[in-house]
Design a protein around this motif. Structure first.
Motif, mmCIF file in Angstrom:
data_model
loop_
_atom_site.group_PDB
_atom_site.id
_atom_site.type_symbol
_atom_site.label_atom_id
_atom_site.label_comp_id
_atom_site.label_asym_id
_atom_site.label_seq_id
_atom_site.Cartn_x
_atom_site.Cartn_y
_atom_site.Cartn_z
ATOM 1 N N GLY A 95 -1.750 10.523 -4.532
ATOM 2 C CA GLY A 95 -1.851 10.792 -3.061
ATOM 3 C C GLY A 95 -3.239 9.740 -2.976
ATOM 4 O O GLY A 95 -4.077 10.708 -1.757
ATOM 5 N N THR A 96 -3.451 9.522 -3.663
ATOM 6 C CA THR A 96 -6.048 8.355 -3.321
ATOM 7 C C THR A 96 -5.684 8.010 -2.613
ATOM 8 O O THR A 96 -4.311 6.627 -1.745
ATOM 9 N N VAL A 97 -6.332 8.264 -0.894
ATOM 10 C CA VAL A 97 -6.145 7.169 -0.114
ATOM 11 C C VAL A 97 -6.256 5.807 -0.109
ATOM 12 O O VAL A 97 -7.202 5.179 -0.805
ATOM 13 N N VAL A 98 -5.329 4.784 0.464
ATOM 14 C CA VAL A 98 -5.657 3.578 0.374
ATOM 15 C C VAL A 98 -5.728 3.189 2.225
ATOM 16 O O VAL A 98 -4.450 3.013 2.701
ATOM 17 N N SER A 99 -5.986 1.934 2.272
ATOM 18 C CA SER A 99 -6.377 1.275 4.193
ATOM 19 C C SER A 99 -6.037 0.032 3.369
ATOM 20 O O SER A 99 -6.686 -0.683 2.741
ATOM 21 N N LEU A 100 -4.716 -0.824 3.985
ATOM 22 C CA LEU A 100 -4.726 -2.326 3.336
ATOM 23 C C LEU A 100 -5.320 -3.213 4.255
ATOM 24 O O LEU A 100 -4.284 -2.423 5.964
ATOM 25 N N LYS A 101 -5.548 -3.685 4.438
ATOM 26 C CA LYS A 101 -6.170 -4.689 5.682
ATOM 27 C C LYS A 101 -5.682 -6.466 5.796
ATOM 28 O O LYS A 101 -5.381 -7.233 4.083
ATOM 29 N N MET A 102 -4.346 -6.286 6.476
ATOM 30 C CA MET A 102 -3.229 -7.335 5.971
ATOM 31 C C MET A 102 -4.314 -8.706 6.319
ATOM 32 O O MET A 102 -4.669 -8.756 7.353
ATOM 33 N N PRO A 103 -3.227 -10.277 6.198
ATOM 34 C CA PRO A 103 -4.075 -11.418 6.160
ATOM 35 C C PRO A 103 -4.446 -11.731 8.187
ATOM 36 O O PRO A 103 -5.010 -12.161 8.245
ATOM 37 N N ASP A 104 -3.067 -10.724 8.782
ATOM 38 C CA ASP A 104 -2.763 -11.034 10.218
ATOM 39 C C ASP A 104 -4.475 -9.953 10.871
ATOM 40 O O ASP A 104 -4.510 -9.874 12.512
ATOM 41 N N GLY A 105 -4.890 -9.496 10.103
ATOM 42 C CA GLY A 105 -5.937 -8.279 10.341
ATOM 43 C C GLY A 105 -5.192 -6.908 10.819
ATOM 44 O O GLY A 105 -6.229 -5.845 11.280
#
Length: 192
Positions: A95-105
Motif C-alpha cells: 500500500g506504500t504510495v509510488v509515483s512512476l515517471k515514464m521516459p516520455d514524461g
C-alpha cells in the motif's frame, strides 16, 4: 524650571526650552505611518503561521529509484523496483504510495502490492525474478534492464508496484519511481 526638573525631563536638554507649545511638540515628535504598522502586523502573522505549520504540517519523505515495467497477463501491468538498503533501512509495507515517471514524461500513480521483508543480494534478486516468471503467466522481463537496476546495489528490497493502468507500451523500459516512505513534521527538521 529647576535644575533637577530639567534633568528628569523627557526632552533633550538642548531642544526642551524651544518646544513649549503643543503645535511645536507635534512637529518635534515623529510618529510611524499606518503602512509601517501594517507591514509589522503582516510579518508577525507570517511568523505565527510558520510556527503553527511547523507543529501541525507534514512534509512527505521520498526515495527515488529506477524501476522497470514488466508486462504480464494480469489486468494491470507491474513495475519492479529495487530500493537500495543505503536509502531505506526497513521493508516497505503493502500500500506504500509510488509515483512512476515514464521516459516520455507521463506519470502514473501506483502502490506497492508485494515487497521482500529482508534485503536481497543481486543473486537472490535474480532468483526472485525467475520465481515470479513461473508464477505469473506470460510475465516477461529483460535481463539488461534488471542488470541496470541492480548494477550499483549490493543488497536491496524488491518491490512490485501496480498502477492499475495499461503500461504495455512501456514494456522493459526504465521508469523513475518516487516512493513515499513517510512524513515528518517541519519542526523536527529544526530540532536536529
Amino acid at each position: 524650571m529647576s535644575d533637577e526638573s530639567k534633568n528628569k525631563s523627557i526632552f533633550r536638554q538642548g531642544n526642551a526650552g524651544e518646544e513649549q507649545t503643543a503645535e511645536n511638540l507635534n512637529e518635534y515628535i515623529r510618529t510611524g505611518s499606518a503602512g509601517g504598522y501594517f507591514l509589522i502586523a503582516a510579518l508577525i502573522m507570517v511568523v505565527v503561521a510558520l510556527f503553527i505549520w511547523g507543529f501541525v504540517g507534514r512534509i512527505p519523505v521520498n526515495i527515488t529509484e529506477y524501476s522497470v515495467v514488466t508486462v504480464g497477463s494480469r489486468n494491470a501491468d507491474l513495475t519492479l523496483c529495487f530500493v537500495d538498503v543505503k536509502k531505506n533501512t526497513g521493508a516497505l509495507p503493502k500500500g506504500t504510495v509510488v509515483s512512476l515517471k515514464m521516459p516520455d514524461g507521463e506519470t502514473f500513480s501506483g502502490e506497492v502490492i508485494a515487497a521482500t521483508e529482508m534485503p536481497v543480494s543481486v543473486e537472490e534478486a535474480k532468483e526472485l525474478l525467475k520465481e515470479a516468471e513461473k508464477e505469473i503467466q506470460d510475465y516477461s522481463y529483460s535481463d539488461w534492464a534488471f542488470d541496470y537496476l541492480l548494477a550499483d546495489k549490493t543488497y536491496s528490497y524488491a518491490l512490485f508496484i501496480e498502477t492499475g493502468e495499461d503500461l504495455s507500451k512501456y514494456q522493459n523500459q526504465i521508469a523513475e519511481a518516487t516512493i513515499t516512505t513517510g512524513e515528518v513534521r517541519p519542526i523536527s527538521l529544526l530540532m536536529k
